[in-house]
Design a protein around this motif. Structure first.
Motif, PDB file in Angstrom:
ATOM      1  N   TYR A 163      -2.717  23.693 -24.638  1.00 49.94           N
ATOM      2  CA  TYR A 163      -3.347  22.557 -23.967  1.00 49.94           C
ATOM      3  C   TYR A 163      -4.667  22.157 -24.624  1.00 49.94           C
ATOM      4  N   ASP A 164      -5.195  23.013 -25.509  1.00 38.98           N
ATOM      5  CA  ASP A 164      -6.421  22.679 -26.244  1.00 38.98           C
ATOM      6  C   ASP A 164      -6.130  21.938 -27.543  1.00 38.98           C
ATOM      7  N   VAL A 165      -4.877  21.907 -27.966  1.00 41.23           N
ATOM      8  CA  VAL A 165      -4.510  21.208 -29.202  1.00 41.23           C
ATOM      9  C   VAL A 165      -4.495  19.710 -28.922  1.00 41.23           C
ATOM     10  N   PRO A 166      -5.246  18.906 -29.687  1.00 38.02           N
ATOM     11  CA  PRO A 166      -5.251  17.457 -29.445  1.00 38.02           C
ATOM     12  C   PRO A 166      -3.860  16.850 -29.568  1.00 38.02           C
ATOM     13  N   ALA A 192       0.079  16.246 -18.719  1.00 37.82           N
ATOM     14  CA  ALA A 192      -0.891  16.174 -17.621  1.00 37.82           C
ATOM     15  C   ALA A 192      -1.914  17.303 -17.726  1.00 37.82           C
ATOM     16  N   ARG A 193      -1.542  18.408 -18.342  1.00 35.60           N
ATOM     17  CA  ARG A 193      -2.448  19.545 -18.475  1.00 35.60           C
ATOM     18  C   ARG A 193      -3.164  19.573 -19.826  1.00 35.60           C
ATOM     19  N   ALA A 194      -2.722  18.751 -20.759  1.00 34.81           N
ATOM     20  CA  ALA A 194      -3.382  18.715 -22.065  1.00 34.81           C
ATOM     21  C   ALA A 194      -4.793  18.139 -21.908  1.00 34.81           C
ATOM     22  N   ARG A 195      -5.738  18.706 -22.636  1.00 31.19           N
ATOM     23  CA  ARG A 195      -7.144  18.353 -22.441  1.00 31.19           C
ATOM     24  C   ARG A 195      -7.613  17.183 -23.304  1.00 31.19           C
ATOM     25  N   ASP A 196      -6.852  16.846 -24.327  1.00 31.41           N
ATOM     26  CA  ASP A 196      -7.276  15.787 -25.254  1.00 31.41           C
ATOM     27  C   ASP A 196      -6.044  14.977 -25.637  1.00 31.41           C
TER      28      ASP A 196
END
Length: 227
Positions: A163-166, A192-196
């Motif tokens: 989820y930290d991978v753009p 929905a959970r991906a941060r970027d």
């Protein structure tokens, strides 16, 4: 920058030829990933085989961007899950990552153990509106039945660092607003959970590497240039 190009269902790596050439002209290295069961004559390939082929390509590259087209958005996401520190970003072209436990691409019936291209009636409308009859005929003629163990393989995800991978979601036959709405409604739980997550509009149909390769090249090169 290295961009690994992973084709969706029924397509072999040569579908990326124009994109590879266009990326080279922009100073980037496009690498079309050969997936077992898609052009090598194998009928016994599994989803794990295809996942491993993508991971081998990641391991051989220099912190690549993994580009997954259509169903192969899930292969790109599997790479981010398995190699979160090695994948610079994922670019999903006209596709969304499946959730853990979901089937990879069990969309159409199997015939003699494989999923053939179902014909253009299944893709009428925005998917194929930018393909003329000759382009449709050519694309259908090159379509390779997807081994059943790929199409019906189960996606397994394990590392929440994915989820930290753009993520860049390239929106061809649908709009960025459509995609945002699907994510917000819970239809795409992984994004929905991906941060970027960045949304890019691409005014093409579902196969831009065929119908508008230079438009796709520009979008991919812009992503690479911005990383």
């Amino acid at each position: 920058m290295d961009l690994l190009l992973v084709a969706g269902l029924w397509l072999d790596p040569s579908v990326w030829d124009d994109v590879v050439a266009g990326l080279a002209a922009r100073g980037h290295r496009g690498i079309a990933v050969a997936l077992p069961g898609q052009g090598d004559g194998r009928t016994d390939a599994t989803l794990d085989d295809q996942r491993q082929a993508v991971l081998d390509a990641v391991d051989a590259a220099d912190r690549p961007v993994v580009v997954g087209h259509s169903a192969a958005a899930s292969l790109a996401w599997l790479a981010a899950d398995a190699r979160p520190s090695a994948v610079r970003a994922t670019v999903l072209v006209g596709g969304f990552p499946s959730a853990d436990g979901a089937a990879y691409a069990d969309f159409f019936p199997l015939v003699e153990g494989a999923m053939p291209f179902p014909g253009w009636a299944a893709f009428e409308g925005p998917d194929s509106a930018d393909l003329d009859e000759a382009a449709r005929d050519a694309l259908a003629a090159r379509a390779i039945p997807v081994p059943g163990a790929v199409a019906q393989g189960v996606v397994r995800l394990a590392d929440e660092r994915r989820y930290d991978v753009p993520v860049v979601l390239v929106c061809p036959e649908f709009s960025p607003d459509d995609a945002r709405a699907w994510v917000a409604s819970g239809d795409v739980p992984e994004l929905a959970r991906a941060r970027d997550v960045t949304y890019v509009d691409l005014p093409t149909g579902h196969w831009p590497m065929v119908s508008a390769p230079q438009v796709l090249v520009a979008a991919l090169a812009d992503v690479a240039d911005g990383l």
